[in-house]
Design a protein around this motif. Structure first.
Motif, PDB file in Angstrom:
ATOM      1  N   ARG A 222       6.200  -5.941   4.838  1.00  0.00           N
ATOM      2  CA  ARG A 222       5.426  -4.860   4.219  1.00  0.00           C
ATOM      3  C   ARG A 222       6.239  -4.258   3.090  1.00  0.00           C
TER       4      ARG A 222
ATOM      5  N   ILE B 163       2.270   2.691   4.059  1.00  0.00           N
ATOM      6  CA  ILE B 163       2.216   1.325   4.557  1.00  0.00           C
ATOM      7  C   ILE B 163       2.790   1.163   5.962  1.00  0.00           C
TER       8      ILE B 163
ATOM      9  N   GLY C 267       0.836  -1.188   0.000  1.00  0.00           N
ATOM     10  CA  GLY C 267       0.000   0.000   0.000  1.00  0.00           C
ATOM     11  C   GLY C 267       0.871   1.238   0.000  1.00  0.00           C
ATOM     12  N   ASP C 268       0.215   2.382   0.035  1.00  0.00           N
ATOM     13  CA  ASP C 268       0.922   3.662   0.079  1.00  0.00           C
ATOM     14  C   ASP C 268       0.012   4.693   0.743  1.00  0.00           C
TER      15      ASP C 268
ATOM     16  N   THR D  70      -3.844  -2.858   0.778  1.00  0.00           N
ATOM     17  CA  THR D  70      -4.513  -1.740   1.415  1.00  0.00           C
ATOM     18  C   THR D  70      -4.549  -0.568   0.432  1.00  0.00           C
TER      19      THR D  70
ATOM     20  N   SER E  37       0.575  -0.081   8.972  1.00  0.00           N
ATOM     21  CA  SER E  37      -0.158  -1.347   8.919  1.00  0.00           C
ATOM     22  C   SER E  37       0.169  -2.255  10.095  1.00  0.00           C
TER      23      SER E  37
END
Length: 285
Positions: A37, A13, A10-11, A64, A16
Motif C-alpha cells: 500500500r 490508505i 489512496g489517502d 481508492t 485498506s
C-alpha cells in the motif's frame, strides 16, 4: 523492489483490506511477488504515476478515494466500461509500459449474483439506495443485466441525472431515499418469475455514519438484500433482512470479487477462489 509487485493507493490508505486479500492469494499460489500500500495525496498523484511508469517490476495498482476520477487523465488508456462509469479503481502496466485504467467494481458487485442472473426472469427490478461513486458502477452493471433500476437518493434530481447518464433503457425511476423509511401496504404481485434486488450502495449504516432507514415492507417476497458496507460487515440492514427471511449478501463479497479481477490483471493468473472461506476468516479475525 527487485521483484514484481502491485499495490493500493489512496489517502487515507491504512484501512485498506487489499494487501491482505492479494497477499493471501499470492501466498496460496506460491507466486514470487508482493502487494503493498502507498499513501498518495491528491497533490502527489501525478508524480506517483510518473514515477511508476518506468518501473518494469510495478504491475499496477488498485485505486481508492480520492483518486478514482482524477487518475483518469493521467493514463494512456481507459477501458470503455470505466470511461462510462467515470471512475478507475485498477491501473495496469501493460507489456509496452503504457498504463490502462479499469473499473472492477461492476464485475465484483455482480459476482455473488451470478447464479440468480443466469436464470430467466420476466422482470428484474433493483432498488438501489445511494447516489455516490459506488452507485455509479452498480447502476451501470445492473442496467446491463436487464434490471429496471429504482435509484433512491437524498437528492432525487441527482439520482435522475445519474440514471440518465449510466442506465441503459428508459424505464428507470429516481426517488427520494426517505420514501423507503416508512411502511407501505403495497400489494406485490406473484414474484416467482421475478428477480428483486435491494442494494445499499451508500455509506449509511457504516461505523460512524447514520443508520440506513429502510422498512422491509418495501421488499417484495423473495428479494435479495445486498449491502456493500464492510465495516461493520454484518450491518443492521442485513440483520433485519435475515430476520425478515430474506437472502443477504455482504460487502466482503463485492470486495473480494473486484479484487479477483484486478489480481488477474496484475499477475496473469486467476486467484484460488476455493479458499474464500479461509480468506474471509482472515479478513474478519
Amino acid at each position: 523492489m527487485s521483484r514484481r509487485y502491485a499495490e493500493v493507493i489512496g489517502d487515507p490508505i491504512a484501512q485498506s483490506k487489499s494487501p491482505a486479500i492479494h497477499g493471501f492469494w499470492l501466498e496460496k499460489l506460491g507466486i514470487e511477488a508482493d502487494y503493498g500500500r502507498s499513501l498518495v495525496t491528491a497533490d502527489g498523484l501525478p508524480d506517483y504515476i510518473a514515477g511508476v511508469r518506468g518501473n518494469a517490476n510495478w504491475r499496477g495498482c488498485n485505486v481508492t478515494m480520492p483518486h478514482k476520477q482524477t487518475i483518469m487523465p493521467l493514463l494512456d488508456r481507459v477501458d470503455p466500461l470505466a470511461a462510462r462509469i467515470g471512475a478507475v479503481n485498477t491501473v495496469v502496466r501493460e507489456a509496452d509500459g503504457t498504463l490502462t485504467g479499469y473499473n472492477t467494481d461492476a464485475a465484483g458487485f455482480l459476482e455473488p449474483l451470478a447464479s440468480s442472473l443466469a436464470e430467466k426472469h420476466y422482470f428484474r427490478m433493483a432498488r438501489v439506495l445511494g447516489t455516490g461513486g459506488a452507485a455509479r458502477a452498480i447502476v451501470a452493471a445492473l442496467s446491463d443485466q436487464g434490471c429496471v433500476v429504482v435509484l433512491a437518493g437524498r437528492n432525487p434530481a441527482k439520482a435522475q441525472e445519474l440514471l440518465d447518464e449510466l442506465a441503459r433503457g428508459n424505464d428507470h425511476h429516481a426517488i427520494d431515499l426517505a420514501h423507503f423509511a416508512d411502511a407501505t401496504d403495497f400489494a406485490f404481485d406473484d414474484r416467482e418469475q421475478c428477480l428483486d434486488l435491494i442494494v445499499n450502495a451508500s455509506p449509511l449504516g457504516m461505523a460512524g455514519q447514520p443508520p440506513l432507514a429502510f422498512d422491509f415492507s418495501h421488499a417484495p417476497p423473495g428479494s435479495v438484500i445486498y449491502d456493500i458496507v464492510t465495516h461493520p460487515l454484518d450491518t443492521d440492514f442485513l440483520q433485519c433482512a435475515r430476520a425478515a427471511g430474506f437472502r443477504t449478501i455482504d460487502g466482503l463479497s463485492m470486495l473480494i470479487g473486484q479484487a479477483a479481477v484486478a489480481f488477474e490483471h496484475f499477475f496473469g493468473v486467476a486467484p484460488p477462489r476455493d479458499f474464500d472461506g479461509e480468506l474471509r476468516a482472515r479478513l474478519t479475525s
